[in-house]
Design an enzyme around this catalytic site. Structure first.
Site, PDB file in Angstrom:
ATOM      1  N   SER A  45      -0.776   5.053 -48.220  1.00  0.00           N
ATOM      2  CA  SER A  45       0.512   4.873 -47.691  1.00  0.00           C
ATOM      3  C   SER A  45       1.147   3.204 -48.190  1.00  0.00           C
ATOM      4  O   SER A  45       2.246   3.237 -48.805  1.00  0.00           O
ATOM      5  CB  SER A  45       1.228   5.661 -46.655  1.00  0.00           C
ATOM      6  N   LYS A  47       5.320  -4.611 -46.258  1.00  0.00           N
ATOM      7  CA  LYS A  47       5.026  -2.983 -45.937  1.00  0.00           C
ATOM      8  C   LYS A  47       6.133  -2.740 -45.637  1.00  0.00           C
ATOM      9  O   LYS A  47       7.085  -3.493 -43.713  1.00  0.00           O
ATOM     10  CB  LYS A  47       4.653  -2.136 -45.970  1.00  0.00           C
ATOM     11  N   SER A  54      -5.272   3.586 -45.180  1.00  0.00           N
ATOM     12  CA  SER A  54      -3.600   3.398 -46.214  1.00  0.00           C
ATOM     13  C   SER A  54      -4.121   2.409 -46.163  1.00  0.00           C
ATOM     14  O   SER A  54      -2.394   1.714 -46.829  1.00  0.00           O
ATOM     15  CB  SER A  54      -1.696   4.169 -44.792  1.00  0.00           C
TER      16      SER A  54
END
Lengths: 96, 511
Positions: free
Chosen positions: B154, B79, B178
């Site tokens: 997310s 990420k 997330s």
């Protein structure tokens, strides 16, 4: 309690944001809705409950005060939008 | 069976045995990325040449007889919120579009030390704020199971990358769900360890008391592999736990007499019937494996979302104060700013409003305000505004302090429940994946998707999300398991038990 667009404008200054008139309008409506939702916390009896600021109860963590290399100045400045060899450059802090 | 259908653990064994090379393996994933990421949009950036060069180097070292780490030669997607030295770390924000990290996050350093191949940087909601990856400033990510749907967020890019077989493993972060929610939406496994298990050094902060880094993969076995690499004490993070992470028992050993808590409050209004039946079927699977279901109550869980959406924005407004257009990140055009201010002043003076003219922002304050307003997206602004409001004079006690007290009540509910049961099982989300665009205009509705996931962050406990079913339209449904702090081993063994008896995790999206 209800939030006015004046309140939201003051918060925007505190938050160092600037909202366009359209943004101010939608932000006011959204904040009213969200604050209205979180207002339900008021119904919980929290008398005598210690606030929990952290997921693990923290204690002070210390380490020996040893000198070690830190980020070289050039690298620390490299991501700055405006800088010279020595430091960050900003608009005048006082007056114009 | 093609290489990409193997688990990372199996790939690691084959690499060690010399049956396959890292170059072959990495190339197989790169081929998939080239072919399908145009429609999925999982990666913000990947560098074919760099990945192949890293793989070659590992193959060479292996051929030379060097002892390599457990992830040697295996691709891992990360990420875009963890600092990687010399690489862009954008947090999917215009604010950090050009930011190149001057050091490695501890998680990145550990991945490098274990000889993993960092294959690319995945898309996310800006600064990890959101549950659909639609808040990325750069692109949307599509759910590989249905390109019209959100992959969740997310860590939507990290989840979609594993689901689409762009990498066997990925790293996400979980502040309110997330990792677990996108894993659930994409039909893979996502794991949020106990707060403090994985170092946050080099993780761009959103809400520091809630943020935790964790792995995503197809199987619990692979989750355990990646977790054991990234977890452990780090003196550079003062909230890092100084506790052993080694498992006493291999995670493929089933738990005898497992007691599973079923939460009455989970099955209240708002839970989609397809999600409910998939989750109840998972309970039945556990029963057939000898587990005992015990009803438990989490009476304050209905306040979890309200508590979270006070605490997380408060911490965010404070953490994001660092983006000031000075030290790094975006700065608004200075000449334009000065001209604007001068024009405003002249207009006010001409109108005889001397007081208002004196109250105008200084050039520095105006630079802060314009830089932040031009570079942050709407959701980030909303959270900064909410947090600033809740922390401002007169509201602090009613919101922030109150939320911290309710947070303790939520934790006490869990402590009571875990005195009775080993794990708590329930849904990850109230609904299957929603369509892209369907919630963007309703921030509160988007927040309510976090109903089942935020409590693990507020309380710091570990939680695992596993694929446990599919909706009639073929979209994945997730099962969440939660355990008491530090009980990762119990959680992973319980998860592995389920995957040994079911095949949801072996299903792949029809790309």
């Amino acid at each position: 309690m209800s939030l006015t667009s004046d309140d939201v404008e003051k918060v925007a200054l505190l938050a160092r944001l600037m909202l366009s008139p359209d943004e101010l309008e939608s932000m006011t409506a959204e904040m009213q809705q969200i604050v209205g939702y979180v207002d339900q916390l008021a119904e919980v009896d929290t008398t005598g409950i210690e606030p929990m600021a952290h997921a693990v109860e923290l204690r002070n963590v210390t380490k020996d005060d040893n000198v070690a290399p830190s980020l070289p100045r050039g690298e620390a400045l490299a991501n700055a939008p405006k800088h010279n060899e020595e430091g960050y450059l900003v608009p005048a802090v006082l007056g114009d | 069976m093609s290489l990409i259908e193997l688990s990372a653990a199996e790939q690691s064994r084959k690499l060690a045995a010399g049956e396959i090379s890292s170059v072959e393996l990495v190339q197989a994933y790169l081929d998939r990325i080239e072919k399908y990421d145009g429609s999925v949009g999982a990666f913000l950036r990947y560098d074919t040449g760099r990945a192949i060069a890293a793989a070659k180097e590992i193959d060479k070292r292996r051929a030379a007889g060097e002892t390599l780490g457990p992830l040697a030669g295996i691709p891992v997607a990360v990420k875009d919120i963890l600092a990687e030295r010399g690489q862009r770390t954008s947090c999917a924000s215009k604010m950090l579009e050009e930011f190149h990290a001057p050091y490695d996050a501890t998680v990145i350093a550990r991945l490098k030390a274990t000889d993993a191949v960092l294959i690319g940087r995945t898309n996310m909601d800006e600064f990890a704020m959101g549950g659909s990856t639609e808040n990325s400033a750069f692109q949307t990510t599509q759910n590989p199971w249905n390109l019209k749907c959100s992959p969740g967020g997310s860590s939507g890019g990290a989840a979609a990358a594993v689901a689409a077989d762009f990498a066997p493993l990925s790293i996400g972060t979980d502040t309110g769900g997330s990792i677990r929610q996108p894993a659930g939406f994409c039909g893979i496994v996502g794991f949020k360890p106990t707060y403090g298990r994985v170092s946050r050094f080099g993780l761009v902060a959103f809400a520091s008391s809630l943020d935790q880094v964790g792995p995503l993969a197809r199987s619990v076995e692979d989750i355990a592999l990646l977790y054991s690499v990234i977890a452990g004490h780090d003196p550079q993070d003062s909230t890092s736990l100084d506790k052993p992470i080694e498992f006493a028992t291999p995670i493929d050993k089933p738990l005898e007499g497992l007691k599973i808590g079923v939460v009455a409050e989970h099955f209240a209004e708002g839970l989609d019937s397809e999600v409910e039946s998939a989750v109840r079927e998972a309970f039945a699977t556990y029963e057939s494996l000898g587990a005992k279901l015990v009803e438990v109550s989490l009476p304050h869980s209905k306040y979890a979302v309200a508590t979270y959406y006070v605490i997380a924005p408060c911490e965010a407004s404070s953490n994001l104060a660092r983006y000031d257009g000075v030290h790094y990140g975006y700065r608004s055009d200075q000449a334009k700013l000065a001209a604007e201010l001068a024009a405003e002043r002249a207009a006010l003076e001409e109108a005889g409003e001397r007081g208002a003219a004196e109250d105008l922002d200084t050039p520095l304050v105006r630079m802060y305000r314009k830089s932040r307003s031009e570079a942050f997206g709407p959701e980030v602004k909303r959270r900064i505004m909410l947090g600033t409001y809740a922390l401002s004079a007169g509201y602090y006690d009613a919101y922030y302090l109150k939320a911290l007290q309710v947070r303790r009540l939520i934790r006490q509910d869990y402590d009571k429940a875990f005195a009775e049961v080993d794990v708590i099982a329930g849904p990850v989300t109230p609904t299957p994946p929603f369509e892209l665009g369907s919630l963007v205009d309703d921030p509160l509705a988007m927040y309510l998707v976090d109903l089942y996931t935020v409590s693990a962050n507020l309380t710091g406990i570990p939680a695992l999300s596993l694929p446990c079913g599919a909706s009639k339209s073929g979209l994945p449904i997730g099962l969440q398991l939660q355990a008491k702090p530090l009980a990762e081993e119990t959680l992973l063994r319980a998860g592995h038990m389920y995957q040994s008896a079911t095949d949801w995790h072996t299903r792949r999206p029809p790309l």
